[in-house]
Design a protein around this motif. Structure first.
Motif, PDB file in Angstrom:
ATOM      1  N   PRO A 149       6.317  -6.734   5.081  1.00  0.00           N
ATOM      2  CA  PRO A 149       5.162  -7.102   5.155  1.00  0.00           C
ATOM      3  C   PRO A 149       4.660  -7.598   4.841  1.00  0.00           C
ATOM      4  O   PRO A 149       3.138  -9.073   4.765  1.00  0.00           O
ATOM      5  CB  PRO A 149       5.272  -6.562   7.035  1.00  0.00           C
ATOM      6  N   PHE A 163      -2.844  11.288   9.030  1.00  0.00           N
ATOM      7  CA  PHE A 163      -3.668   9.965   7.890  1.00  0.00           C
ATOM      8  C   PHE A 163      -5.120  10.660   8.423  1.00  0.00           C
ATOM      9  O   PHE A 163      -5.787   9.240   9.190  1.00  0.00           O
ATOM     10  CB  PHE A 163      -3.421   9.202   7.341  1.00  0.00           C
ATOM     11  N   ASP A 209       0.623  -1.185   0.088  1.00  0.00           N
ATOM     12  CA  ASP A 209      -0.252   0.297   0.160  1.00  0.00           C
ATOM     13  C   ASP A 209       0.652   0.993  -0.331  1.00  0.00           C
ATOM     14  O   ASP A 209       1.305   0.983   1.018  1.00  0.00           O
ATOM     15  CB  ASP A 209      -0.863  -0.038   1.384  1.00  0.00           C
ATOM     16  N   ARG A 247       1.055   7.565  17.710  1.00  0.00           N
ATOM     17  CA  ARG A 247       1.460   7.686  16.786  1.00  0.00           C
ATOM     18  C   ARG A 247       2.420   9.320  16.583  1.00  0.00           C
ATOM     19  O   ARG A 247       3.232   9.561  16.733  1.00  0.00           O
ATOM     20  CB  ARG A 247       1.490   7.366  15.664  1.00  0.00           C
ATOM     21  N   TYR A 284      -4.182  -5.951  17.608  1.00  0.00           N
ATOM     22  CA  TYR A 284      -4.090  -5.540  16.607  1.00  0.00           C
ATOM     23  C   TYR A 284      -5.021  -4.286  15.708  1.00  0.00           C
ATOM     24  O   TYR A 284      -6.311  -4.563  16.097  1.00  0.00           O
ATOM     25  CB  TYR A 284      -3.689  -6.442  15.542  1.00  0.00           C
ATOM     26  N   ALA A 286      -4.054   5.231   7.694  1.00  0.00           N
ATOM     27  CA  ALA A 286      -2.523   4.522   7.883  1.00  0.00           C
ATOM     28  C   ALA A 286      -2.109   3.791   8.855  1.00  0.00           C
ATOM     29  O   ALA A 286      -0.599   3.751   9.033  1.00  0.00           O
ATOM     30  CB  ALA A 286      -2.146   5.365   6.799  1.00  0.00           C
ATOM     31  N   LEU A 287      -2.489   2.918   9.528  1.00  0.00           N
ATOM     32  CA  LEU A 287      -1.893   2.338  11.237  1.00  0.00           C
ATOM     33  C   LEU A 287      -0.731   0.990   9.902  1.00  0.00           C
ATOM     34  O   LEU A 287      -1.797   0.290   9.149  1.00  0.00           O
ATOM     35  CB  LEU A 287      -3.180   1.985  11.087  1.00  0.00           C
ATOM     36  N   PHE A 288      -0.190   0.618  10.437  1.00  0.00           N
ATOM     37  CA  PHE A 288       0.568  -0.356   9.314  1.00  0.00           C
ATOM     38  C   PHE A 288      -0.246  -1.471  10.273  1.00  0.00           C
ATOM     39  O   PHE A 288      -0.448  -1.598  11.544  1.00  0.00           O
ATOM     40  CB  PHE A 288       2.022  -0.976  10.462  1.00  0.00           C
ATOM     41  N   PRO A 289      -0.302  -2.872   9.346  1.00  0.00           N
ATOM     42  CA  PRO A 289      -2.043  -3.655  10.040  1.00  0.00           C
ATOM     43  C   PRO A 289      -0.474  -4.765  10.961  1.00  0.00           C
ATOM     44  O   PRO A 289      -1.500  -5.514  11.846  1.00  0.00           O
ATOM     45  CB  PRO A 289      -2.657  -4.795   8.676  1.00  0.00           C
ATOM     46  N   TRP A 290       0.868  -5.221  10.453  1.00  0.00           N
ATOM     47  CA  TRP A 290       1.085  -5.980  10.842  1.00  0.00           C
ATOM     48  C   TRP A 290       1.835  -5.777  12.042  1.00  0.00           C
ATOM     49  O   TRP A 290       2.299  -6.700  13.582  1.00  0.00           O
ATOM     50  CB  TRP A 290       2.030  -6.490   9.821  1.00  0.00           C
ATOM     51  N   ARG A 291       1.449  -4.851  12.728  1.00  0.00           N
ATOM     52  CA  ARG A 291       2.193  -4.110  14.240  1.00  0.00           C
ATOM     53  C   ARG A 291       1.103  -3.632  15.354  1.00  0.00           C
ATOM     54  O   ARG A 291      -0.559  -3.874  14.111  1.00  0.00           O
ATOM     55  CB  ARG A 291       2.727  -2.667  14.133  1.00  0.00           C
ATOM     56  N   HIS A 296      -6.994  -4.707  13.115  1.00  0.00           N
ATOM     57  CA  HIS A 296      -8.242  -4.956  13.055  1.00  0.00           C
ATOM     58  C   HIS A 296      -8.553  -5.421  13.791  1.00  0.00           C
ATOM     59  O   HIS A 296     -10.219  -5.610  12.776  1.00  0.00           O
ATOM     60  CB  HIS A 296      -8.005  -5.669  11.912  1.00  0.00           C
ATOM     61  N   PHE A 342       7.292   9.307   9.066  1.00  0.00           N
ATOM     62  CA  PHE A 342       7.416   9.071  10.499  1.00  0.00           C
ATOM     63  C   PHE A 342       9.290   8.308  10.812  1.00  0.00           C
ATOM     64  O   PHE A 342       9.529   8.193  11.432  1.00  0.00           O
ATOM     65  CB  PHE A 342       6.833   8.300  11.165  1.00  0.00           C
ATOM     66  N   GLU A 355      -6.920   8.071   6.062  1.00  0.00           N
ATOM     67  CA  GLU A 355      -7.805   6.819   6.436  1.00  0.00           C
ATOM     68  C   GLU A 355      -6.250   5.853   7.354  1.00  0.00           C
ATOM     69  O   GLU A 355      -6.245   4.772   7.454  1.00  0.00           O
ATOM     70  CB  GLU A 355      -6.958   5.763   4.416  1.00  0.00           C
ATOM     71  N   LEU A 393      -0.002   4.442   1.053  1.00  0.00           N
ATOM     72  CA  LEU A 393      -0.548   5.154   1.785  1.00  0.00           C
ATOM     73  C   LEU A 393       0.778   4.356   3.042  1.00  0.00           C
ATOM     74  O   LEU A 393       1.103   5.743   3.699  1.00  0.00           O
ATOM     75  CB  LEU A 393      -1.655   4.970   2.271  1.00  0.00           C
ATOM     76  N   LEU A 394       0.676   3.222   3.241  1.00  0.00           N
ATOM     77  CA  LEU A 394       2.067   2.861   4.120  1.00  0.00           C
ATOM     78  C   LEU A 394       3.020   3.274   4.176  1.00  0.00           C
ATOM     79  O   LEU A 394       4.109   3.576   4.813  1.00  0.00           O
ATOM     80  CB  LEU A 394       1.782   1.731   4.679  1.00  0.00           C
ATOM     81  N   ALA A 435       3.152   6.652   5.182  1.00  0.00           N
ATOM     82  CA  ALA A 435       3.620   6.542   6.155  1.00  0.00           C
ATOM     83  C   ALA A 435       4.724   6.670   6.760  1.00  0.00           C
ATOM     84  O   ALA A 435       4.809   7.151   7.912  1.00  0.00           O
ATOM     85  CB  ALA A 435       2.405   5.961   6.935  1.00  0.00           C
ATOM     86  N   VAL A 455      -6.818 -10.800   9.017  1.00  0.00           N
ATOM     87  CA  VAL A 455      -8.086 -11.445   9.658  1.00  0.00           C
ATOM     88  C   VAL A 455      -8.532 -12.517   9.840  1.00  0.00           C
ATOM     89  O   VAL A 455      -9.138 -13.345  11.364  1.00  0.00           O
ATOM     90  CB  VAL A 455      -9.734 -10.631   9.377  1.00  0.00           C
ATOM     91  N   TRP A 505      -1.752 -10.971  11.696  1.00  0.00           N
ATOM     92  CA  TRP A 505      -2.519  -9.955  11.754  1.00  0.00           C
ATOM     93  C   TRP A 505      -3.921 -10.059  10.489  1.00  0.00           C
ATOM     94  O   TRP A 505      -5.019  -9.487  10.516  1.00  0.00           O
ATOM     95  CB  TRP A 505      -2.136  -8.341  11.350  1.00  0.00           C
TER      96      TRP A 505
END
Lengths: 264, 257
Positions: free
Chosen positions: A183, B81, A159, B146, B130, B85-90, B132, A169, B83, A161-162, A165, A262, A260
């Protein structure tokens, strides 16, 4: 005035699991096979009975014959798979992330990917000799391509966007690759591992039919030449078990590595 | 820290290869500890402006300056952000620590800093979840934590609450104002919601439709800390009406396209 009951018209779309049916299907197939073999109408040379195969397998296990073949095969398989998978991930990430690497890598991959890897075995034998290295190399090559292409696709699907982001940072190139790109690509990498596992098994058997003295592929070829069909079937069953086991363990590993997700 | 945007224009190449002017000659200064809302219709380039200030894009013309002292190893800006924009794996905690990792803080220092901002944003007890597993409002709390955790002198917020339902948005606005009363960074807050802009900001910069130009700057004459009761005050209503008047024609034109 009439009254019409509203019924669930979508009921036929629900898909129950039918756990019992799965077991019944497998068991009845085996029973039918055993029954057919016992009628004596089909010679054992063509179709040995399942119980006969089981007994032969047990005998080979006790004598150590089977374990010897299995050990040689596993050694080639694991080594080739690990080398191919590691190289595939590295190349996939590099080609997916760096524009220059993509310009170089894409045409090369596109030209070499369609070649059936087994066709390269004679060449690899010329280069590396008849010993173990050529066997391991052909398996590694077979695993490399699906891994490289899947990893590349996974990297591309990351993504943006990620990525943005992460940069916002303070992440630099290496951090972005390690903490976002990899990942993101992990689900595709695991899909590649599954594909690669199938290819690896195929190439293992093919490679073991040339100039080896041990291995499941050798066992099958040798038993076939001597018309020991029961022994041959033991080899095939072992391959089937290997395939199921690798699929299952990769699934377990995936759930561990991608907590992570779902739920799949 | 003060943000100065000097004559900034941004031209994109679209898919057909045509040049699209997103921003045109933007001049803007945001003072230290000032809360400025940038307001405009969709497609006016307000997110582009924020990305330019964050250093995620280069302006075609003009320059952007950050005036003020910055200790070494500190980031000048952080972004929240739309949307999330969090990291889903963290996990929540690992997401909050992301910027701190890039700053090179030790594990202990990161955990301490994260603790503080997790508590401040009401995320205590959710550290190991997480993204989600969280609702939209909770996810954006993570996004805010963050950003706050890197203790940026300038906080950039890109329509942070527009993906949330109306009730959650109202509550989050109040919480953000409460946090800001304590932390007091410079904030550039992009939104398309006039009420939100007036309620939150000291000053509202109104942008035109594409190409985005500064139409007006409206000072909000409401005292701090802000409270819900002020939504009915003449100063609030007056500012909202003035801005609506300014962008009404623009919105009508946008609707006809």
């Amino acid at each position: 005035m009439t009254r019409m009951a509203v019924v669930n018209r979508a009921a036929f779309l629900t898909r129950p699991e039918h756990r019992g049916l799965r077991v019944i299907a497998l068991v009845s197939l085996l029973v039918a096979w055993e029954a057919l073999a016992r009628t004596g109408r089909v010679p054992v040379l063509f179709l040995p009975s399942p119980l006969g195969v089981l007994a032969e397998g047990w005998e080979m296990l006790r004598s150590g014959e089977l374990l010897g073949h299995l050990a040689s095969s596993l050694q080639r398989l694991v080594l080739g798979f690990a080398l191919g998978a590691a190289a595939g991930v590295v190349v996939g990430v590099t080609v997916g992330f760096f524009a220059a690497a993509e310009a170089v890598g894409t045409p090369v991959l596109a030209a070499t990917f369609p070649v059936p890897k087994i066709a390269l075995l004679p060449l690899l034998i010329l280069w590396l000799g008849l010993g173990e290295p050529s066997k391991v190399a052909v398996i590694a090559l077979g695993v490399f391509f699906p891994m490289a292409i899947n990893t590349f696709t996974g990297v591309r699907q990351a993504d943006p966007l990620l990525v943005r982001a992460a940069v916002a940072f303070g992440a630099r190139r290496w951090s972005v690759i390690r903490k976002v790109i990899l990942p993101s690509a992990l689900p595709m990498i695991f899909a590649g591992l599954r594909l690669g596992a199938g290819t690896a098994l195929l190439l293992l058997v093919a490679a073991e039919m040339i100039a080896v003295e041990s291995g499941i592929g050798f066992l099958i070829l040798h038993a076939g030449n001597l018309m020991q069909t029961t022994k041959l079937m033991v080899g095939i069953v072992v391959l089937s078990i290997l395939g199921v086991l690798s699929h299952w363990s990769l699934g377990r590993l995936e759930r561990l590595a991608i907590p992570w997700r779902v739920s799949t | 820290m003060r943000v100065v945007v000097e004559g900034v224009s941004k031209v994109y190449g679209d898919r057909a290869g045509h040049a699209v002017r997103a921003l045109d000659g933007i001049d803007l200064a945001v003072n230290t500890e000032e809360f400025v809302a940038v307001l405009g219709p969709s497609g006016c380039g307000k997110s582009t402006l924020l990305n330019l200030i964050a250093g995620l894009l280069a302006p075609t013309e003009g320059a952007i300056w950050l005036d003020g002292e910055l200790p070494p190893g500190r980031a000048a800006t952080a972004m929240v952000f739309q949307e999330f924009a969090l990291f889903p794996w963290r996990t929540v905690q690992a997401n909050v620590e992301f910027g701190l990792e890039e700053m090179g803080l030790t594990r202990d220092a990161r955990a301490r800093r994260a603790r503080r901002y997790l508590d401040m944003t009401g995320l205590a007890g959710f550290e190991t979840k997480y993204p989600h597993e969280l609702s939209g409002g909770m996810r954006q709390r993570v996004g805010i934590a963050r950003a706050l955790a890197v203790e940026p002198p300038v906080l950039l917020m890109d329509e942070p609450f527009s993906a949330l339902d109306a009730q959650t948005r109202q509550l989050m606005q109040e919480e953000l104002l409460g946090i800001w009363e304590r932390t007091r960074q410079t904030i550039v807050y992009v939104t398309h919601n006039i009420h939100e802009a007036v309620y939150m900001a000291d000053r509202v910069v109104v942008l035109s439709r594409r190409p985005g130009r500064v139409l007006a700057e409206v000072k909000v004459e409401l005292p701090r800390p802000r409270a819900e009761a002020m939504l009915g005050e003449p100063a609030f209503v007056h500012a909202v009406e003035r801005i609506w008047h300014l962008i009404r024609d623009q919105a009508v034109q946008a609707l006809r396209e």
